[in-house]
Design a protein around this motif. Structure first.
Motif, PDB file in Angstrom:
ATOM      1  N   PHE A  89     -69.705 -23.598  -2.462  1.00 46.27           N
ATOM      2  CA  PHE A  89     -70.944 -23.888  -1.737  1.00 46.27           C
ATOM      3  C   PHE A  89     -71.265 -22.707  -0.840  1.00 46.27           C
ATOM      4  O   PHE A  89     -70.438 -21.842  -0.590  1.00 46.27           O
ATOM      5  CB  PHE A  89     -70.835 -25.189  -0.925  1.00 46.27           C
ATOM      6  CG  PHE A  89     -69.806 -25.148   0.181  1.00 46.27           C
ATOM      7  CD1 PHE A  89     -70.173 -24.866   1.494  1.00 46.27           C
ATOM      8  CD2 PHE A  89     -68.462 -25.394  -0.077  1.00 46.27           C
ATOM      9  CE1 PHE A  89     -69.231 -24.834   2.512  1.00 46.27           C
ATOM     10  CE2 PHE A  89     -67.514 -25.369   0.925  1.00 46.27           C
ATOM     11  CZ  PHE A  89     -67.897 -25.083   2.237  1.00 46.27           C
ATOM     12  N   TRP A  90     -72.498 -22.700  -0.351  1.00 49.08           N
ATOM     13  CA  TRP A  90     -72.978 -21.675   0.570  1.00 49.08           C
ATOM     14  C   TRP A  90     -73.757 -22.404   1.645  1.00 49.08           C
ATOM     15  O   TRP A  90     -74.530 -23.324   1.348  1.00 49.08           O
ATOM     16  CB  TRP A  90     -73.894 -20.724  -0.181  1.00 49.08           C
ATOM     17  CG  TRP A  90     -74.717 -19.799   0.679  1.00 49.08           C
ATOM     18  CD1 TRP A  90     -75.753 -20.151   1.509  1.00 49.08           C
ATOM     19  CD2 TRP A  90     -74.595 -18.391   0.781  1.00 49.08           C
ATOM     20  NE1 TRP A  90     -76.269 -19.037   2.114  1.00 49.08           N
ATOM     21  CE2 TRP A  90     -75.570 -17.938   1.681  1.00 49.08           C
ATOM     22  CE3 TRP A  90     -73.751 -17.461   0.198  1.00 49.08           C
ATOM     23  CZ2 TRP A  90     -75.730 -16.602   2.009  1.00 49.08           C
ATOM     24  CZ3 TRP A  90     -73.921 -16.135   0.529  1.00 49.08           C
ATOM     25  CH2 TRP A  90     -74.900 -15.716   1.428  1.00 49.08           C
ATOM     26  N   HIS A  91     -73.568 -22.035   2.873  1.00 50.94           N
ATOM     27  CA  HIS A  91     -74.423 -22.550   3.942  1.00 50.94           C
ATOM     28  C   HIS A  91     -74.424 -21.589   5.111  1.00 50.94           C
ATOM     29  O   HIS A  91     -73.503 -20.797   5.283  1.00 50.94           O
ATOM     30  CB  HIS A  91     -73.989 -23.954   4.388  1.00 50.94           C
ATOM     31  CG  HIS A  91     -72.733 -23.981   5.187  1.00 50.94           C
ATOM     32  ND1 HIS A  91     -72.732 -24.047   6.554  1.00 50.94           N
ATOM     33  CD2 HIS A  91     -71.433 -23.926   4.831  1.00 50.94           C
ATOM     34  CE1 HIS A  91     -71.485 -24.055   6.999  1.00 50.94           C
ATOM     35  NE2 HIS A  91     -70.679 -23.971   5.964  1.00 50.94           N
ATOM     36  N   VAL A  96     -77.755 -29.697   5.767  1.00 51.09           N
ATOM     37  CA  VAL A  96     -76.697 -30.031   4.806  1.00 51.09           C
ATOM     38  C   VAL A  96     -76.797 -29.049   3.651  1.00 51.09           C
ATOM     39  O   VAL A  96     -77.818 -28.387   3.465  1.00 51.09           O
ATOM     40  CB  VAL A  96     -76.816 -31.475   4.240  1.00 51.09           C
ATOM     41  CG1 VAL A  96     -76.668 -32.517   5.318  1.00 51.09           C
ATOM     42  CG2 VAL A  96     -78.093 -31.673   3.463  1.00 51.09           C
ATOM     43  N   THR A  97     -75.725 -28.966   2.899  1.00 48.82           N
ATOM     44  CA  THR A  97     -75.752 -28.217   1.652  1.00 48.82           C
ATOM     45  C   THR A  97     -75.033 -29.054   0.608  1.00 48.82           C
ATOM     46  O   THR A  97     -74.260 -29.945   0.952  1.00 48.82           O
ATOM     47  CB  THR A  97     -75.092 -26.822   1.825  1.00 48.82           C
ATOM     48  OG1 THR A  97     -75.378 -26.039   0.676  1.00 48.82           O
ATOM     49  CG2 THR A  97     -73.596 -26.917   2.021  1.00 48.82           C
ATOM     50  N   LEU A  98     -75.308 -28.785  -0.639  1.00 44.77           N
ATOM     51  CA  LEU A  98     -74.602 -29.457  -1.729  1.00 44.77           C
ATOM     52  C   LEU A  98     -73.585 -28.497  -2.316  1.00 44.77           C
ATOM     53  O   LEU A  98     -73.891 -27.327  -2.539  1.00 44.77           O
ATOM     54  CB  LEU A  98     -75.569 -29.884  -2.830  1.00 44.77           C
ATOM     55  CG  LEU A  98     -76.488 -31.045  -2.530  1.00 44.77           C
ATOM     56  CD1 LEU A  98     -77.426 -31.275  -3.717  1.00 44.77           C
ATOM     57  CD2 LEU A  98     -75.701 -32.299  -2.236  1.00 44.77           C
ATOM     58  N   LYS A 109     -73.857 -29.985  13.510  1.00 41.78           N
ATOM     59  CA  LYS A 109     -74.827 -30.591  14.428  1.00 41.78           C
ATOM     60  C   LYS A 109     -75.564 -31.768  13.811  1.00 41.78           C
ATOM     61  O   LYS A 109     -76.349 -32.413  14.475  1.00 41.78           O
ATOM     62  CB  LYS A 109     -75.830 -29.537  14.888  1.00 41.78           C
ATOM     63  CG  LYS A 109     -75.175 -28.404  15.651  1.00 41.78           C
ATOM     64  CD  LYS A 109     -76.179 -27.320  15.945  1.00 41.78           C
ATOM     65  CE  LYS A 109     -75.456 -26.128  16.551  1.00 41.78           C
ATOM     66  NZ  LYS A 109     -76.220 -24.920  16.487  1.00 41.78           N
ATOM     67  N   GLN A 110     -75.331 -32.060  12.540  1.00 41.35           N
ATOM     68  CA  GLN A 110     -76.098 -33.090  11.836  1.00 41.35           C
ATOM     69  C   GLN A 110     -75.265 -34.282  11.385  1.00 41.35           C
ATOM     70  O   GLN A 110     -75.750 -35.133  10.681  1.00 41.35           O
ATOM     71  CB  GLN A 110     -76.775 -32.478  10.606  1.00 41.35           C
ATOM     72  CG  GLN A 110     -77.723 -31.370  10.932  1.00 41.35           C
ATOM     73  CD  GLN A 110     -78.883 -31.810  11.791  1.00 41.35           C
ATOM     74  OE1 GLN A 110     -79.399 -32.911  11.643  1.00 41.35           O
ATOM     75  NE2 GLN A 110     -79.295 -30.975  12.716  1.00 41.35           N
ATOM     76  N   ALA A 118     -67.579 -34.678   6.452  1.00 45.38           N
ATOM     77  CA  ALA A 118     -67.721 -34.415   7.891  1.00 45.38           C
ATOM     78  C   ALA A 118     -66.864 -33.202   8.236  1.00 45.38           C
ATOM     79  O   ALA A 118     -65.688 -33.149   7.896  1.00 45.38           O
ATOM     80  CB  ALA A 118     -67.283 -35.621   8.699  1.00 45.38           C
ATOM     81  N   VAL A 119     -67.463 -32.232   8.901  1.00 47.14           N
ATOM     82  CA  VAL A 119     -66.774 -30.994   9.249  1.00 47.14           C
ATOM     83  C   VAL A 119     -66.445 -30.999  10.737  1.00 47.14           C
ATOM     84  O   VAL A 119     -67.327 -31.146  11.568  1.00 47.14           O
ATOM     85  CB  VAL A 119     -67.643 -29.771   8.879  1.00 47.14           C
ATOM     86  CG1 VAL A 119     -66.921 -28.482   9.227  1.00 47.14           C
ATOM     87  CG2 VAL A 119     -68.005 -29.814   7.390  1.00 47.14           C
TER      88      VAL A 119
END
Length: 146
Positions: A89-91, A96-98, A109-110, A118-119
């Motif tokens: 993945f990339w963010h 959010v990212t998939l 923050k989301q 959950a990070v």
């Protein structure tokens, strides 16, 4: 259903910057039953692990381990891993990212978001009961709460 428990860069019970993204450190976490989020670079035709800079050279086959969640740190890493069917993945500042396997990776923050990974939920003592998984530097703290 059990939560996916993901060690952040190989950490199990706290941040250890000198060992993070080191293949031996990552392998230890995998042997203990965790999945691991790793930071991946692709430079001059080779893969490297490392957060801020490419540090540890690894072969493509290493990244194909089903227990790894590969965070692309440059565009070349992302495109090459996608072409090799490596879970990645990339963010940057996304809500959010998939991941390439369709998991929702939440921005710090989301979260918490239902069904997401959950990070670092311990930073804000977040309720992760509806999350699919957890990525943490303190992942051992979540083992009995699956």
């Amino acid at each position: 259903m059990s939560k996916i428990l993901i060690s952040h860069r190989g950490n199990l019970s706290g941040i250890n910057e000198s060992l993070e993204n080191n293949p031996d450190y990552i392998d230890k976490a995998i042997l203990l039953g965790y999945e691991v989020e790793v930071d991946v670079w692709y430079v001059d035709g080779k893969y490297y692990l490392g957060h801020d800079i490419p540090q540890h050279h690894v072969e493509e086959e290493y990244l194909k381990n089903k227990k790894l969640w590969c965070h692309a740190k440059n565009y070349e890493a992302l495109t090459n891993m996608l072409n090799q069917n490596i879970h990645c993945f990339w963010h940057e500042n996304d809500t959010v990212t998939l991941t390439s396997k369709g998991y929702i990776w939440a921005n710090l923050k989301q979260q918490p978001l239902e069904g997401s990974i959950a990070v670092m939920p311990e930073r804000n003592n977040e309720d992760v009961s509806t999350c699919s998984g957890i990525c943490s530097d303190f992942i051992e703290n979540y083992r009995d709460k699956k």
